[in-house]
Design a protein around this motif. Structure first.
Motif, mmCIF file in Angstrom:
data_model
loop_
_atom_site.group_PDB
_atom_site.id
_atom_site.type_symbol
_atom_site.label_atom_id
_atom_site.label_comp_id
_atom_site.label_asym_id
_atom_site.label_seq_id
_atom_site.Cartn_x
_atom_site.Cartn_y
_atom_site.Cartn_z
ATOM 1 N N ALA A 1 36.206 31.327 49.599
ATOM 2 C CA ALA A 1 37.688 32.025 48.816
ATOM 3 C C ALA A 1 38.384 30.262 48.581
ATOM 4 C CB ALA A 1 37.853 32.962 48.348
ATOM 5 N N ALA A 2 39.669 30.064 47.331
ATOM 6 C CA ALA A 2 40.520 29.219 47.160
ATOM 7 C C ALA A 2 41.701 29.933 47.794
ATOM 8 C CB ALA A 2 40.577 28.580 45.922
ATOM 9 N N HIS A 3 42.275 29.077 49.284
ATOM 10 C CA HIS A 3 43.370 29.966 49.551
ATOM 11 C C HIS A 3 44.829 28.897 48.773
ATOM 12 C CE1 HIS A 3 42.670 32.486 52.405
ATOM 13 N NE2 HIS A 3 41.412 32.356 52.390
ATOM 14 N N TRP A 4 44.277 27.838 48.589
ATOM 15 C CA TRP A 4 45.144 26.981 47.627
ATOM 16 C C TRP A 4 44.683 25.578 47.386
ATOM 17 C CZ3 TRP A 4 50.459 24.192 50.792
ATOM 18 C CH2 TRP A 4 51.234 24.424 49.771
ATOM 19 N N VAL A 5 45.465 25.493 46.188
ATOM 20 C CA VAL A 5 44.781 24.161 45.276
ATOM 21 C C VAL A 5 45.356 23.606 44.762
ATOM 22 C CG1 VAL A 5 43.172 23.948 43.861
ATOM 23 C CG2 VAL A 5 42.170 25.018 44.658
ATOM 24 N N ALA A 6 46.408 22.555 45.103
ATOM 25 C CA ALA A 6 47.163 21.637 43.653
ATOM 26 C C ALA A 6 46.950 20.346 43.798
ATOM 27 C CB ALA A 6 48.470 21.925 45.003
ATOM 28 N N ALA A 7 47.778 20.407 42.921
ATOM 29 C CA ALA A 7 47.276 18.651 42.166
ATOM 30 C C ALA A 7 48.057 17.688 41.352
ATOM 31 C CB ALA A 7 46.033 18.736 41.090
ATOM 32 N N GLY B 1 40.856 28.037 40.000
ATOM 33 C CA GLY B 1 40.308 27.618 41.339
ATOM 34 C C GLY B 1 39.219 26.343 41.099
ATOM 35 N N GLU B 2 38.179 27.137 41.025
ATOM 36 C CA GLU B 2 36.654 26.725 40.334
ATOM 37 C C GLU B 2 37.167 24.852 39.565
ATOM 38 O OE1 GLU B 2 32.586 27.593 39.333
ATOM 39 O OE2 GLU B 2 33.445 28.519 40.248
#
Length: 109
Positions: A18-24, A86-87
């Motif tokens: 499970a993604a808790h935080w993804v940033a780009a 997120g994926e």
């Protein structure tokens, strides 16, 4: 060398990745990100609770969870947007990366 942007993810391996935080698309001049504070110009995916941004790791009492914090050096500005899943954002980060580093940690209450 060659880094145009960078990004990161915090993923809970215990909870089926499970993604808790993804940033780009973070400016490479930025060398620090505080919990829950996204740098100007960066984009964030949906997190494990289906909201854009940071979801604090908080496993149930007595149930430790293993998390992976991954940082991606990216060769280009990615075509990603706020609120995408997120994926998909993780796939874009991996595909555009020049280098990847990770650290694993455990959270308990």
């Amino acid at each position: 060398e060659g880094t145009v942007t960078w990004g990161f993810s915090i993923v809970d391996q215990t909870a089926l990745d499970a993604a808790h935080w993804v940033a780009a698309n973070i400016d490479p001049a930025i060398n620090r990100v505080d919990a829950g504070v996204v740098p100007a110009g960066a984009v964030q995916s949906l997190n494990r609770v289906n909201k854009v941004g940071y979801a604090s790791p908080c496993p149930k009492a007595g149930e430790p969870h293993t998390f992976v914090l991954t940082v991606y050096a990216v060769s280009q500005q990615l075509e990603v947007t706020d609120g995408m899943d997120g994926e998909t954002m993780l796939t874009s980060l991996e595909a555009g990366s020049l280098g990847i580093t990770s650290i694993t940690f455990t959270v308990t209450r």
